[in-house]
Motif scaffolding. Structure first.
Motif, PDB file in Angstrom:
ATOM      1  N   SER A 193       0.820  -1.205   0.000  1.00 31.39           N
ATOM      2  CA  SER A 193       0.000   0.000   0.000  1.00 31.39           C
ATOM      3  C   SER A 193       0.859   1.262   0.000  1.00 31.39           C
ATOM      4  CB  SER A 193      -0.929   0.014   1.220  1.00 31.39           C
ATOM      5  OG  SER A 193      -1.846  -1.043   1.163  1.00 31.39           O
ATOM      6  N   LEU A 194       1.887   1.263   0.841  1.00 32.99           N
ATOM      7  CA  LEU A 194       2.728   2.452   0.953  1.00 32.99           C
ATOM      8  C   LEU A 194       3.575   2.663  -0.297  1.00 32.99           C
ATOM      9  CD1 LEU A 194       3.842   1.927   4.643  1.00 32.99           C
ATOM     10  CD2 LEU A 194       2.372   3.758   3.809  1.00 32.99           C
ATOM     11  N   THR A 195       4.084   1.580  -0.858  1.00 33.73           N
ATOM     12  CA  THR A 195       4.911   1.711  -2.062  1.00 33.73           C
ATOM     13  C   THR A 195       4.075   2.194  -3.234  1.00 33.73           C
ATOM     14  OG1 THR A 195       6.345  -0.066  -1.251  1.00 33.73           O
ATOM     15  CG2 THR A 195       6.535   0.517  -3.573  1.00 33.73           C
ATOM     16  N   GLU A 196       2.860   1.681  -3.359  1.00 36.89           N
ATOM     17  CA  GLU A 196       1.977   2.135  -4.438  1.00 36.89           C
ATOM     18  C   GLU A 196       1.577   3.590  -4.247  1.00 36.89           C
ATOM     19  OE1 GLU A 196      -0.009  -2.205  -5.564  1.00 36.89           O
ATOM     20  OE2 GLU A 196      -1.161  -0.764  -4.375  1.00 36.89           O
ATOM     21  N   LEU A 197       1.380   3.992  -2.996  1.00 40.20           N
ATOM     22  CA  LEU A 197       1.064   5.396  -2.727  1.00 40.20           C
ATOM     23  C   LEU A 197       2.243   6.283  -3.103  1.00 40.20           C
ATOM     24  CD1 LEU A 197      -0.813   7.547  -1.525  1.00 40.20           C
ATOM     25  CD2 LEU A 197       0.164   7.042   0.727  1.00 40.20           C
ATOM     26  N   ARG A 198       3.438   5.891  -2.708  1.00 42.52           N
ATOM     27  CA  ARG A 198       4.630   6.674  -3.054  1.00 42.52           C
ATOM     28  C   ARG A 198       4.794   6.764  -4.570  1.00 42.52           C
ATOM     29  NH1 ARG A 198      10.002   4.754  -0.648  1.00 42.52           N
ATOM     30  NH2 ARG A 198      10.607   6.796  -1.498  1.00 42.52           N
ATOM     31  N   ARG A 199       4.564   5.657  -5.251  1.00 41.94           N
ATOM     32  CA  ARG A 199       4.747   5.649  -6.712  1.00 41.94           C
ATOM     33  C   ARG A 199       3.762   6.596  -7.395  1.00 41.94           C
ATOM     34  NH1 ARG A 199       4.395   0.394 -10.767  1.00 41.94           N
ATOM     35  NH2 ARG A 199       5.615   1.283 -12.465  1.00 41.94           N
ATOM     36  N   SER A 200       2.609   6.769  -6.800  1.00 45.09           N
ATOM     37  CA  SER A 200       1.609   7.680  -7.373  1.00 45.09           C
ATOM     38  C   SER A 200       1.930   9.138  -7.073  1.00 45.09           C
ATOM     39  CB  SER A 200       0.221   7.339  -6.815  1.00 45.09           C
ATOM     40  OG  SER A 200      -0.167   6.034  -7.180  1.00 45.09           O
ATOM     41  N   VAL A 201       2.420   9.407  -5.861  1.00 48.32           N
ATOM     42  CA  VAL A 201       2.556  10.785  -5.392  1.00 48.32           C
ATOM     43  C   VAL A 201       3.925  11.396  -5.699  1.00 48.32           C
ATOM     44  CG1 VAL A 201       2.682  12.211  -3.294  1.00 48.32           C
ATOM     45  CG2 VAL A 201       0.813  10.577  -3.599  1.00 48.32           C
ATOM     46  N   GLU A 202       4.996  10.660  -5.481  1.00 47.90           N
ATOM     47  CA  GLU A 202       6.325  11.287  -5.526  1.00 47.90           C
ATOM     48  C   GLU A 202       6.746  11.793  -6.912  1.00 47.90           C
ATOM     49  OE1 GLU A 202       9.468  10.300  -2.829  1.00 47.90           O
ATOM     50  OE2 GLU A 202       8.284   8.625  -2.026  1.00 47.90           O
ATOM     51  N   PRO A 203       6.420  11.098  -8.008  1.00 47.43           N
ATOM     52  CA  PRO A 203       6.739  11.706  -9.304  1.00 47.43           C
ATOM     53  C   PRO A 203       6.024  13.041  -9.524  1.00 47.43           C
ATOM     54  CG  PRO A 203       6.411   9.354  -9.567  1.00 47.43           C
ATOM     55  CD  PRO A 203       5.974   9.699  -8.173  1.00 47.43           C
ATOM     56  N   ALA A 204       4.762  13.109  -9.092  1.00 47.14           N
ATOM     57  CA  ALA A 204       4.020  14.375  -9.211  1.00 47.14           C
ATOM     58  C   ALA A 204       4.652  15.450  -8.337  1.00 47.14           C
ATOM     59  CB  ALA A 204       2.561  14.161  -8.819  1.00 47.14           C
ATOM     60  N   ALA A 205       5.104  15.060  -7.143  1.00 46.59           N
ATOM     61  CA  ALA A 205       5.762  16.028  -6.251  1.00 46.59           C
ATOM     62  C   ALA A 205       7.050  16.540  -6.862  1.00 46.59           C
ATOM     63  CB  ALA A 205       6.037  15.381  -4.894  1.00 46.59           C
ATOM     64  N   ALA A 206       7.829  15.653  -7.497  1.00 42.57           N
ATOM     65  CA  ALA A 206       9.080  16.083  -8.134  1.00 42.57           C
ATOM     66  C   ALA A 206       8.803  17.060  -9.272  1.00 42.57           C
ATOM     67  CB  ALA A 206       9.842  14.863  -8.647  1.00 42.57           C
ATOM     68  N   GLU A 207       7.764  16.789 -10.039  1.00 36.95           N
ATOM     69  CA  GLU A 207       7.390  17.695 -11.128  1.00 36.95           C
ATOM     70  C   GLU A 207       7.026  19.078 -10.587  1.00 36.95           C
ATOM     71  OE1 GLU A 207       3.947  18.126 -14.602  1.00 36.95           O
ATOM     72  OE2 GLU A 207       4.264  16.188 -13.626  1.00 36.95           O
ATOM     73  N   LEU A 208       6.228  19.103  -9.534  1.00 37.65           N
ATOM     74  CA  LEU A 208       5.840  20.382  -8.930  1.00 37.65           C
ATOM     75  C   LEU A 208       7.043  21.088  -8.316  1.00 37.65           C
ATOM     76  CD1 LEU A 208       2.459  19.393  -7.242  1.00 37.65           C
ATOM     77  CD2 LEU A 208       2.766  20.954  -9.166  1.00 37.65           C
ATOM     78  N   ALA A 209       7.939  20.313  -7.704  1.00 35.77           N
ATOM     79  CA  ALA A 209       9.131  20.919  -7.097  1.00 35.77           C
ATOM     80  C   ALA A 209       9.985  21.612  -8.153  1.00 35.77           C
ATOM     81  CB  ALA A 209       9.948  19.860  -6.357  1.00 35.77           C
ATOM     82  N   ALA A 210      10.045  21.028  -9.358  1.00 34.27           N
ATOM     83  CA  ALA A 210      10.819  21.666 -10.430  1.00 34.27           C
ATOM     84  C   ALA A 210      10.209  22.997 -10.840  1.00 34.27           C
ATOM     85  CB  ALA A 210      10.907  20.729 -11.630  1.00 34.27           C
ATOM     86  N   ARG A 211       8.927  23.147 -10.579  1.00 31.18           N
ATOM     87  CA  ARG A 211       8.254  24.406 -10.909  1.00 31.18           C
ATOM     88  C   ARG A 211       8.321  25.415  -9.769  1.00 31.18           C
ATOM     89  NH1 ARG A 211       5.098  23.423 -15.476  1.00 31.18           N
ATOM     90  NH2 ARG A 211       4.535  21.223 -15.825  1.00 31.18           N
ATOM     91  N   HIS A 212       8.284  24.918  -8.529  1.00 29.62           N
ATOM     92  CA  HIS A 212       8.016  25.826  -7.410  1.00 29.62           C
ATOM     93  C   HIS A 212       9.086  25.853  -6.316  1.00 29.62           C
ATOM     94  CE1 HIS A 212       4.062  26.229  -9.154  1.00 29.62           C
ATOM     95  NE2 HIS A 212       3.825  24.936  -9.030  1.00 29.62           N
ATOM     96  N   ALA A 213      10.047  24.937  -6.320  1.00 27.96           N
ATOM     97  CA  ALA A 213      11.006  24.890  -5.213  1.00 27.96           C
ATOM     98  C   ALA A 213      11.831  26.175  -5.158  1.00 27.96           C
ATOM     99  CB  ALA A 213      11.938  23.697  -5.376  1.00 27.96           C
ATOM    100  N   PRO A 214      11.936  26.802  -3.982  1.00 26.43           N
ATOM    101  CA  PRO A 214      12.849  27.949  -3.842  1.00 26.43           C
ATOM    102  C   PRO A 214      14.290  27.506  -4.116  1.00 26.43           C
ATOM    103  CG  PRO A 214      11.335  27.804  -1.977  1.00 26.43           C
ATOM    104  CD  PRO A 214      11.198  26.522  -2.735  1.00 26.43           C
ATOM    105  N   ASP A 215      15.109  28.404  -4.580  1.00 29.26           N
ATOM    106  CA  ASP A 215      16.493  28.072  -4.926  1.00 29.26           C
ATOM    107  C   ASP A 215      17.265  27.400  -3.797  1.00 29.26           C
ATOM    108  OD1 ASP A 215      16.145  28.981  -7.500  1.00 29.26           O
ATOM    109  OD2 ASP A 215      16.984  30.971  -7.108  1.00 29.26           O
ATOM    110  N   PRO A 216      17.154  27.875  -2.542  1.00 25.42           N
ATOM    111  CA  PRO A 216      17.914  27.207  -1.470  1.00 25.42           C
ATOM    112  C   PRO A 216      17.530  25.735  -1.292  1.00 25.42           C
ATOM    113  CG  PRO A 216      17.172  29.373  -0.759  1.00 25.42           C
ATOM    114  CD  PRO A 216      16.470  29.103  -2.048  1.00 25.42           C
TER     115      PRO A 216
END
Length: 245
Positions: free
Chosen positions: A96-119
């Protein structure tokens, strides 16, 4: 009240409930629990309050303390995750946890590339570089903590507070994998490079590349551990009226 006695009572009762030793729907008395665990009733009362907040117990007036079914549990709480990973249902929990991570973390990485502050983007690169050197050295404990920090920071850098709230869950599952002996002593070079690729894509503001690299990390993770749950049946839970609002 001794915090160690309180923690021991919470842990012992939580593990029993999650393991099914205290069956859903059964009722126990605080006096009996206090005698069995050799603690005071005040310790049991405080432990019950904690377990109530996790959805594992409910006080029933004039009857005692009722064990709640799994549908009531706060299944994303790190404490419940740890108890489930230490029991016979570890395979289903890890799935359950691995499937949840597989669904969420790629989307989080995509958003981070758009919104992460430089530091934060620069910090991710430093963490990924440290993961490679420490992973090659075989310092599994230090690598684990860096891995948790890396994935938690990606979730936070996404700018999505729901994703960020999953960081404790990520920590629980990664520590659980280490306890279960499911982490290689020397992480694969491809995995180490993929973490650098994620960080580099986030710093370079390349959402598609960040998502792809994280997706590849999650695909590797799934392949490494899916044998654990190969024989575990799935439980389909129908939504209740409370779920539907």
């Amino acid at each position: 009240m001794s915090s160690s006695l309180h923690d021991r009572a919470v842990d012992e009762l939580g593990r029993r409930i999650v393991a099914g030793e205290l069956a859903p729907g059964s009722t126990v008395l605080a006096t009996d629990l206090a005698a069995e665990l050799e603690v005071s009733r005040s310790v049991i009362r405080e432990a019950v309050r904690v377990l109530q907040s996790l959805g594992l117990l409910r006080s029933v007036r004039r009857l005692g303390i009722r064990v709640q079914p799994e549908d009531n549990w706060n299944v994303l709480d790190p404490q419940i995750i740890a108890w489930r990973l230490s029991g016979s249902g570890r395979g289903a929990q890890l799935r359950s946890l691995t499937e949840l991570r597989r669904s969420v973390e790629p989307a989080a990485a995509e958003l981070a590339a758009r919104h992460a502050p430089d530091p934060e983007a620069e910090r991710l690169l430093r963490i990924a570089a440290s993961m490679r050197s420490i992973g090659r050295a075989g310092d599994l404990e230090s690598f684990q903590e860096l891995d948790i920090e890396f994935h938690s920071l990606v979730l936070a850098a996404s700018g999505n507070e729901m994703f960020a709230a999953m960081s404790d869950m990520i920590g629980a599952v990664l520590r659980g994998r280490t306890r279960l002996g499911l982490m290689p002593k020397h992480p694969h070079e491809d995995a180490l490079q993929l973490h650098i690729d994620v960080a580099d894509a986030i710093q370079g503001r390349d959402p598609a590349r960040a998502r792809d690299a994280m997706e590849r990390i999650m695909t590797r993770t799934l392949a490494e551990v899916e044998h654990i749950w190969a024989e575990e049946p799935r439980t389909v839970r129908s939504p209740t009226r409370a779920d539907l609002g």
